[in-house]
Design a protein around this motif. Sequence first.
Motif, PDB file in Angstrom:
ATOM      1  N   GLU A  19       0.834  -1.214   0.000  1.00 49.15           N
ATOM      2  CA  GLU A  19       0.000   0.000   0.000  1.00 49.15           C
ATOM      3  C   GLU A  19       0.867   1.261   0.000  1.00 49.15           C
ATOM      4  O   GLU A  19       0.519   2.263  -0.619  1.00 49.15           O
ATOM      5  CB  GLU A  19      -1.001  -0.019   1.170  1.00 49.15           C
ATOM      6  CG  GLU A  19      -0.422  -0.009   2.569  1.00 49.15           C
ATOM      7  CD  GLU A  19      -0.031  -1.405   3.087  1.00 49.15           C
ATOM      8  OE1 GLU A  19       0.028  -2.357   2.284  1.00 49.15           O
ATOM      9  OE2 GLU A  19       0.235  -1.534   4.307  1.00 49.15           O
ATOM     10  N   ARG A  20       2.042   1.197   0.647  1.00 46.62           N
ATOM     11  CA  ARG A  20       2.961   2.350   0.608  1.00 46.62           C
ATOM     12  C   ARG A  20       3.518   2.532  -0.801  1.00 46.62           C
ATOM     13  O   ARG A  20       3.660   3.658  -1.292  1.00 46.62           O
ATOM     14  CB  ARG A  20       4.136   2.126   1.573  1.00 46.62           C
ATOM     15  CG  ARG A  20       3.757   2.144   3.019  1.00 46.62           C
ATOM     16  CD  ARG A  20       4.324   3.400   3.723  1.00 46.62           C
ATOM     17  NE  ARG A  20       4.141   3.243   5.154  1.00 46.62           N
ATOM     18  CZ  ARG A  20       5.107   2.892   5.984  1.00 46.62           C
ATOM     19  NH1 ARG A  20       6.330   2.711   5.525  1.00 46.62           N
ATOM     20  NH2 ARG A  20       4.858   2.738   7.267  1.00 46.62           N
ATOM     21  N   ALA A  21       3.846   1.367  -1.423  1.00 44.35           N
ATOM     22  CA  ALA A  21       4.381   1.432  -2.791  1.00 44.35           C
ATOM     23  C   ALA A  21       3.346   2.039  -3.735  1.00 44.35           C
ATOM     24  O   ALA A  21       3.678   2.856  -4.599  1.00 44.35           O
ATOM     25  CB  ALA A  21       4.791   0.034  -3.257  1.00 44.35           C
ATOM     26  N   GLU A  22       2.078   1.654  -3.518  1.00 42.35           N
ATOM     27  CA  GLU A  22       0.998   2.216  -4.342  1.00 42.35           C
ATOM     28  C   GLU A  22       0.906   3.718  -4.118  1.00 42.35           C
ATOM     29  O   GLU A  22       0.813   4.511  -5.053  1.00 42.35           O
ATOM     30  CB  GLU A  22      -0.346   1.561  -3.979  1.00 42.35           C
ATOM     31  CG  GLU A  22      -0.513   0.124  -4.453  1.00 42.35           C
ATOM     32  CD  GLU A  22      -0.205  -0.060  -5.933  1.00 42.35           C
ATOM     33  OE1 GLU A  22      -0.580   0.826  -6.730  1.00 42.35           O
ATOM     34  OE2 GLU A  22       0.429  -1.073  -6.284  1.00 42.35           O
ATOM     35  N   ALA A  23       0.921   4.125  -2.826  1.00 44.61           N
ATOM     36  CA  ALA A  23       0.780   5.538  -2.480  1.00 44.61           C
ATOM     37  C   ALA A  23       1.888   6.376  -3.125  1.00 44.61           C
ATOM     38  O   ALA A  23       1.671   7.536  -3.474  1.00 44.61           O
ATOM     39  CB  ALA A  23       0.789   5.707  -0.966  1.00 44.61           C
ATOM     40  N   LEU A  24       3.086   5.764  -3.265  1.00 46.45           N
ATOM     41  CA  LEU A  24       4.211   6.481  -3.872  1.00 46.45           C
ATOM     42  C   LEU A  24       4.233   6.317  -5.396  1.00 46.45           C
ATOM     43  O   LEU A  24       5.161   6.780  -6.051  1.00 46.45           O
ATOM     44  CB  LEU A  24       5.530   5.979  -3.292  1.00 46.45           C
ATOM     45  CG  LEU A  24       5.811   6.358  -1.832  1.00 46.45           C
ATOM     46  CD1 LEU A  24       6.937   5.514  -1.260  1.00 46.45           C
ATOM     47  CD2 LEU A  24       6.168   7.841  -1.732  1.00 46.45           C
ATOM     48  N   SER A  25       3.198   5.632  -5.926  1.00 48.56           N
ATOM     49  CA  SER A  25       3.099   5.377  -7.375  1.00 48.56           C
ATOM     50  C   SER A  25       4.371   4.742  -7.930  1.00 48.56           C
ATOM     51  O   SER A  25       4.917   5.186  -8.938  1.00 48.56           O
ATOM     52  CB  SER A  25       2.805   6.668  -8.150  1.00 48.56           C
ATOM     53  OG  SER A  25       1.731   7.351  -7.584  1.00 48.56           O
ATOM     54  N   ILE A  26       4.857   3.723  -7.215  1.00 50.18           N
ATOM     55  CA  ILE A  26       6.036   3.016  -7.726  1.00 50.18           C
ATOM     56  C   ILE A  26       5.552   1.991  -8.751  1.00 50.18           C
ATOM     57  O   ILE A  26       4.763   1.112  -8.412  1.00 50.18           O
ATOM     58  CB  ILE A  26       6.785   2.325  -6.566  1.00 50.18           C
ATOM     59  CG1 ILE A  26       7.324   3.396  -5.603  1.00 50.18           C
ATOM     60  CG2 ILE A  26       7.928   1.456  -7.106  1.00 50.18           C
ATOM     61  CD1 ILE A  26       7.887   2.844  -4.333  1.00 50.18           C
ATOM     62  N   PRO A  27       6.013   2.126  -9.986  1.00 52.54           N
ATOM     63  CA  PRO A  27       5.521   1.206 -11.021  1.00 52.54           C
ATOM     64  C   PRO A  27       6.064  -0.203 -10.792  1.00 52.54           C
ATOM     65  O   PRO A  27       7.101  -0.373 -10.146  1.00 52.54           O
ATOM     66  CB  PRO A  27       6.089   1.803 -12.316  1.00 52.54           C
ATOM     67  CG  PRO A  27       7.291   2.572 -11.887  1.00 52.54           C
ATOM     68  CD  PRO A  27       7.036   3.047 -10.486  1.00 52.54           C
ATOM     69  N   PRO A  28       5.336  -1.224 -11.305  1.00 49.08           N
ATOM     70  CA  PRO A  28       5.854  -2.590 -11.183  1.00 49.08           C
ATOM     71  C   PRO A  28       7.200  -2.682 -11.893  1.00 49.08           C
ATOM     72  O   PRO A  28       7.429  -1.954 -12.847  1.00 49.08           O
ATOM     73  CB  PRO A  28       4.802  -3.449 -11.904  1.00 49.08           C
ATOM     74  CG  PRO A  28       3.621  -2.570 -12.138  1.00 49.08           C
ATOM     75  CD  PRO A  28       4.093  -1.148 -12.083  1.00 49.08           C
ATOM     76  N   GLY A  29       8.063  -3.553 -11.421  1.00 50.46           N
ATOM     77  CA  GLY A  29       9.386  -3.674 -12.043  1.00 50.46           C
ATOM     78  C   GLY A  29      10.400  -4.129 -11.034  1.00 50.46           C
ATOM     79  O   GLY A  29      10.036  -4.381  -9.883  1.00 50.46           O
TER      80      GLY A  29
END
Length: 289
Positions: free
Chosen positions: A140-150
Amino acid sequence: MVRYGDFRFLVDCGEGTQRQILLSGLGFRNLNKILLTHGHLDHILGVAGLLSTIIRWESIEDIDLYGGRDTIERVSDLVTRIVCRGTRVPASIHFHVIEKGGTLIETADFRLSCFPVLHRGTDSFGYRFERKSRRPFLPERAEALSIPPGPWRRELAAGKSVTLPDGRRIDGEDVLGAEIPGTVLTVVGDCGDPRPLCASVAGSDALVIEATYLEEDAAMAKKYSHMTARMSAQLAKDGNVGRLILTHVSRRYRDRDILREAAAVFPNTVVARDLDSFHIPDRPEDAEG
Ligand SMILES: [Zn+2]
Ligand SMILES: [Zn+2]
């Protein structure tokens, strides 16, 4: 047998072990690491039967046996001269001599180490299984920071810093939750003097150790270099372990007498019976992790 993830370890292999594995329904799959505490026959005789079965299979996976020098010498004699007599020992069987305590196997999340144990002139070792402490990746933190998959997600999960395609610099700190403490299981075979063990077992979530005698036979325990139930319980208490699991009880006693003596010193004690199974849970702190 100790199981963690895909790992299967057998700690000691007394007579009848193969039959007990069949009865337990656990099977032989992945059972490719045998850790020997010492070379007394009640701890190694089953290696002959187990390996002779495994060797007969068409394709056998690698099998690693670990133990002190005398122990490995004895077991390799058993395998070379008896089990494989007249034929070559398969190249997939590996004997590992432990010279001193330290790490035997390590992966990103797991460590197996060993430590010396005093027991009647043997080169004995105890084993410590540790699921390492870890920090969970918080999607959820990664989503909030808009970190793209990869690949960056894996790097961040490992605590590293990455630069994203859009030029932003993200630190592992930003996407990792609070540390979840590790889980430790310590297994000791026969032991005549627990004093040097305290540091090695300290803080274990569970300790498996022998309790061959009751305190009323302390003289005999001393003579044969074994523990009384009270000695093992005292070790668990001094080492602040979570749970004490007693084994190797002399047939002269009833389990409940061993349990009563130990529990008076260390209440969270069980006497293991054949085919018992124990789960060593994560610590309570990680309930929300
Ligand atoms: Zn012994
Ligand atoms: Zn023994």
